[in-house]
Write a protein that holds these residues in place. Structure first.
Motif, short mmCIF file in Angstrom:
data_model
loop_
_atom_site.label_atom_id
_atom_site.label_comp_id
_atom_site.label_asym_id
_atom_site.label_seq_id
_atom_site.Cartn_x
_atom_site.Cartn_y
_atom_site.Cartn_z
N ILE A 59 -34.62 -71.97 98.13
CA ILE A 59 -35.91 -71.03 98.73
C ILE A 59 -35.48 -69.59 98.13
CG2 ILE A 59 -37.35 -70.79 101.24
CD1 ILE A 59 -36.11 -73.76 101.90
N VAL A 60 -34.55 -69.20 98.70
CA VAL A 60 -34.63 -67.31 99.06
C VAL A 60 -34.82 -66.63 97.41
CG1 VAL A 60 -33.28 -65.24 98.92
CG2 VAL A 60 -33.45 -67.03 100.65
N ALA A 61 -34.40 -67.69 96.65
CA ALA A 61 -33.98 -67.72 94.87
C ALA A 61 -36.20 -67.58 93.95
CB ALA A 61 -33.21 -67.91 94.24
N ALA A 62 -35.80 -69.00 94.72
CA ALA A 62 -37.49 -68.82 94.03
C ALA A 62 -38.68 -67.95 94.82
CB ALA A 62 -37.34 -69.75 94.65
N GLY A 63 -38.41 -67.89 95.95
CA GLY A 63 -39.39 -66.46 96.39
C GLY A 63 -38.86 -65.26 95.91
N ALA A 64 -37.72 -65.01 95.57
CA ALA A 64 -37.57 -63.66 94.81
C ALA A 64 -37.92 -63.65 93.84
CB ALA A 64 -36.22 -63.60 94.70
N VAL A 65 -37.93 -64.42 92.67
CA VAL A 65 -38.67 -64.52 91.14
C VAL A 65 -39.83 -64.72 91.30
CG1 VAL A 65 -38.82 -66.43 89.69
CG2 VAL A 65 -36.12 -65.77 90.57
N GLY A 66 -40.85 -65.54 92.21
CA GLY A 66 -42.63 -66.01 92.45
C GLY A 66 -42.72 -64.27 92.67
N TRP A 67 -42.77 -63.37 93.34
CA TRP A 67 -42.39 -61.86 93.84
C TRP A 67 -42.23 -61.27 92.85
CZ3 TRP A 67 -40.52 -57.46 94.38
CH2 TRP A 67 -40.89 -56.38 94.70
#
Length: 218
Positions: free
Chosen positions: A199-207
């Motif tokens: 979740i953290v990795a995907a959120g960072a990439v999405g941001w």
């Protein structure tokens, strides 16, 4: 909702069986099904409860798994923000992934309009009804359902179908790919921390992708 509800029911049945086989009594399992009403969060919390993980770990894992509902609610506010708070709270409890996907397809313009509330209530009625009915069957018949039926795989397919329906842009595919890759790489972390890592990795990439897109538009 009728077609997807079959996959949803399979997932609900799996969750009902899992609650009982995790050590919950029938009353506790029924209470969790009705009060929590979030299969992915339930299935995330159950192994942690069995492992006697600290409460904050269980709560944090369930919270992270359900973070998508914050996004759903923010979007739905554009449609239903004018309604009384009590009604919005009930809508928040009943809201589900499939309802969100189908609603946005039916009403792509994010503003209040005729027919939206009846459509929402009809969709959640099928969604909630199929889930709870199947969960109750799973809870009551948990010890009589053979493991070789492969119901868990049917539930996974239902979730994959919902996720696929949400992927409509290149950036979303990239984010989904990052989440899947990190989850696989971090799968052996204790206490299901691979979920948080994904979740953290995907959120960072999405941001980062969203910010890059905003800069390019400017």
């Amino acid at each position: 909702m009728a077609g997807p509800a079959l996959g949803l029911a399979a997932w609900g049945l799996v969750t009902g069986v899992a609650m009982v086989k995790s050590g919950l009594t029938v009353a506790q399992a029924l209470g969790m099904a009705l009060l929590v009403f979030a299969g992915s969060a339930q299935l995330t919390a159950l192994p942690l409860m069995m492992a006697q993980a600290p409460f904050w770990v269980i709560a944090a894992a369930a919270f992270c798994v359900n973070l998508r509902f914050v996004i759903f609610s923010a979007k739905w506010r554009l449609y239903f923000g004018h309604l009384p708070r009590a009604r919005r709270l009930l809508m928040g409890y009943l809201a589900g992934d499939l309802t969100f996907v189908n609603f946005l397809r039916r009403f792509p313009v994010a503003e209040p309009g005729p027919g939206q509330a009846p459509y929402f209530w009809g969709a959640v009625a099928v969604n909630w009804g199929a889930w709870q009915a199947a969960s109750v069957v799973g809870i009551v018949a948990a010890h009589d359902i053979p493991a070789h039926w492969g119901l868990g795989f049917a539930g996974v397919l239902a979730l994959l179908g919902m996720a696929y329906a949400l992927l409509q842009e290149r950036a979303q595919w990239i984010v989904a790919g990052v989440a899947a890759a990190v989850a696989l790489l971090a799968y052996h972390l204790p206490l299901k921390l691979y979920i948080m890592a994904a979740i953290v990795a995907a959120g960072a990439v999405g941001w980062a992708l969203d910010r890059r897109g905003s800069d390019e538009r400017r």
